[in-house]
Design an enzyme around this catalytic site. Structure first.
Site, short mmCIF file in Angstrom:
data_model
loop_
_atom_site.label_atom_id
_atom_site.label_comp_id
_atom_site.label_asym_id
_atom_site.label_seq_id
_atom_site.Cartn_x
_atom_site.Cartn_y
_atom_site.Cartn_z
N ARG A 106 -113.69 25.49 77.92
CA ARG A 106 -114.30 24.51 78.80
C ARG A 106 -113.75 24.61 80.23
O ARG A 106 -113.95 23.72 81.04
CB ARG A 106 -114.07 23.10 78.28
N ARG A 144 -107.58 21.45 87.87
CA ARG A 144 -106.16 21.49 87.51
C ARG A 144 -105.45 22.54 88.36
O ARG A 144 -105.98 23.62 88.61
CB ARG A 144 -106.02 21.82 86.03
N ASP A 153 -100.95 28.22 72.05
CA ASP A 153 -101.89 28.38 73.16
C ASP A 153 -101.77 27.27 74.19
O ASP A 153 -102.44 27.31 75.22
CB ASP A 153 -103.33 28.46 72.64
N ASP A 200 -101.86 21.42 79.44
CA ASP A 200 -102.82 20.97 78.42
C ASP A 200 -102.47 19.59 77.86
O ASP A 200 -101.85 19.46 76.81
CB ASP A 200 -102.95 21.99 77.29
N ASP A 214 -118.80 22.20 73.45
CA ASP A 214 -119.91 22.15 74.42
C ASP A 214 -119.47 22.52 75.83
O ASP A 214 -120.27 22.49 76.76
CB ASP A 214 -120.58 20.78 74.41
N GLY A 215 -118.18 22.85 76.00
CA GLY A 215 -117.71 23.28 77.31
C GLY A 215 -117.52 22.17 78.31
O GLY A 215 -117.25 22.43 79.49
N ARG A 246 -100.50 31.74 78.87
CA ARG A 246 -99.88 31.02 77.76
C ARG A 246 -99.20 32.00 76.80
O ARG A 246 -99.48 33.20 76.84
CB ARG A 246 -100.97 30.24 77.01
#
Length: 493
Positions: A87, A170, A245, A255, A119-120, A177
């Site tokens: 996403r 961001r 990840d 994240d 759905d991104g 990662r």
């Protein structure tokens, strides 16, 4: 801005180039002027004028080169195979005012080849939580991604209910990662040497001066990760989903999903509703960091020409525990305003036990020590102390009385700092404000009605977390009622 788009020059198997999918009618949520100044974004009139369109995916500046990264990972301890930016898009890389490389990463920008069943998109509630948490950790002095700003839109997104689609720009010192190396090891092992050189040259150039640069790099990642997790523990921060990840190679927090700041001190609190076994509780974070690195390091065994052996990898991992313990114990002593020595640590761990046994508020209780040491100059903290003591049973109050007597006596020891220094240490190591779930939810509820004033207030409040502020409300320092369950947070975003 000073663009330095290096990732796009790597082997094309590592990413997929694509533009963002625009949101419908994006509107401003909040903009971080401090980050804009740091990046040089604020010096570009076009970027400033069109930031909503850029974050909304409707306009891509000519020097942006958007791409979705491929990576893999272990999720909840199990190999999850190929993952990737499902996403998000790495839009550009720039040198900031400190000559530090920064990634501009757009989250919520639509489907990519790595979206799997998603759905991104991102919804407003998770976007606000990430925006405020990155800001909060940064201002607390903890290495973390931050954000330039976020937008809300008319794009409908279905999660547990229909919600408004949102997007966040961001900003992080890296989006590489541990899972990037896992992906290469499984799907493109011939790229490992080239990619390792990229990681060293881009993020750890000082390791080139070492006799064995790869081993120096691996050990540096281990130590940075240990220090980051120690910082989390000291602040009471629980990440909630420490999959491989979700850990950056630079030791910066990345994240934000079902995170939570500890309120009433329960180290076993499960803050992620998907974490049925409690794998990622606050108390497990140091061990999980070690586990993740132990999974990651063996992939470098292919680099035998760089001096990588099973024994040398063990030596790289060995500093994790002592680095964590030293950083955590030193920080814990600073939270008491005491020197790092055995007597101080005894007092510190006894205080944590008092908090845990009585489910006292973590942030307020440490800050309340100012009300014990210098009550006359700190009426806010004196009130916190009264509230804390009032919650104790008669037996627990006696434990507190004994502890506080020994603590005050320790402060008067010749080996301890002056009283003024103790007060300074208490004020600079114990925040008044963290992002409590109730605070974030209050801002989200208002924002879902189109009102972003509470987001702006919290942003200002969290910009100075170590200072008592007039703009604060009771909600900003109020823990849940005693014995009330602390609600876990959903992973859906």
């Amino acid at each position: 801005m000073r663009y330095q788009n290096t990732y796009v020059k790597l082997d094309t198997r590592l990413y997929h180039r694509q533009p963002p999918t625009p949101l419908e009618n994006p509107r401003a949520g909040h903009f971080n002027n401090q980050v804009a100044q740091q990046l040089g974004w604020a010096d570009d009139p076009d970027l400033m004028a069109r930031w909503v369109d850029i974050i909304g995916g409707q306009y891509v500046p000519t020097q942006f080169e958007p791409l979705a990264m491929a990576y893999a990972g272990h999720q909840f301890g199990q190999w999850a195979g190929q993952l990737g930016d499902g996403r998000g898009l790495l839009m550009a890389q720039v040198l900031d005012n400190n000559d530090q490389l920064q990634d501009l990463h757009l989250k919520g920008c639509g489907l990519t080849p790595y979206s799997r069943m998603g759905d991104g998109r991102a919804v407003l509630r998770s976007t606000i939580r990430e925006y405020l948490c990155g800001h909060a950790l940064t201002q607390l002095g903890i290495p973390s991604s931050n954000a330039l700003g976020f937008v809300v839109s008319d794009t409908p997104i279905r999660r547990e209910r229909m919600e408004a689609g949102a997007a966040l720009m961001r900003v992080a010192d890296s989006h590489v990662r541990l899972g990037h190396v896992e992906w290469i090891a499984s799907f493109a092992p011939d790229l490992l040497s080239e990619f390792t050189d990229y990681m060293i040259d881009t993020y750890y150039p000082e390791c080139r001066d070492s006799e064995k640069p790869v081993l120096a790099f691996l050990q540096a990642v281990v130590q940075r990760t240990a220090r980051m997790i120690a910082d989390w523990q000291l602040t009471g921060f629980a990440h909630g989903v420490m999959n491989t990840d979700n850990l950056s190679i630079t030791g910066s927090t990345l994240d934000f999903g079902p995170f939570g700041f500890m309120e009433r001190f329960d180290p076993a609190w499960i803050n992620n509703h998907s974490d049925h076994s409690g794998r990622y509780t606050y108390q497990n974070q140091p061990a999980i960091g070690h586990w993740n690195l132990n999974v990651w390091l063996p992939h470098f065994m292919r680099l035998t020409q760089e001096g990588v052996t099973r024994d040398s990898l063990a030596e790289c991992l060995a500093p994790y525990e002592p680095t964590f313990m030293q950083h955590y114990q030193q920080g814990l002593c600073r939270k008491l305003g005491l020197p790092h020595q055995s007597d101080s640590l005894t007092l510190a761990f006894e205080f944590l036990t008092l908090l845990e046994d009585n489910l006292l508020d973590y942030t307020n209780s440490f800050r309340a020590l100012l009300g014990l040491v210098a009550a006359d100059e700190h009426p806010y903290e004196q009130q916190l102390l009264k509230i804390m003591i009032a919650e104790l049973s008669d037996e627990a109050r006696q434990v507190w009385q004994d502890w506080s007597t020994r603590y005050l006596a320790q402060i008067q020891q010749p080996s301890s700092p002056t009283n003024d220094q103790v007060v300074t240490d208490l004020k600079t190591n114990n925040p008044v404000y963290v992002l409590r779930n109730s605070m974030a939810q209050h801002a989200i509820t208002a924002a879902e009605q189109g009102q972003f004033e509470e987001v702006a207030r919290l942003f200002e409040l969290l910009a100075s977390p170590y200072t008592v502020q007039d703009i604060a409300t009771d909600l900003d320092s109020r823990p849940p009622t005693p014995n009330a369950p602390q609600l876990p947070i959903s992973c859906s975003s």
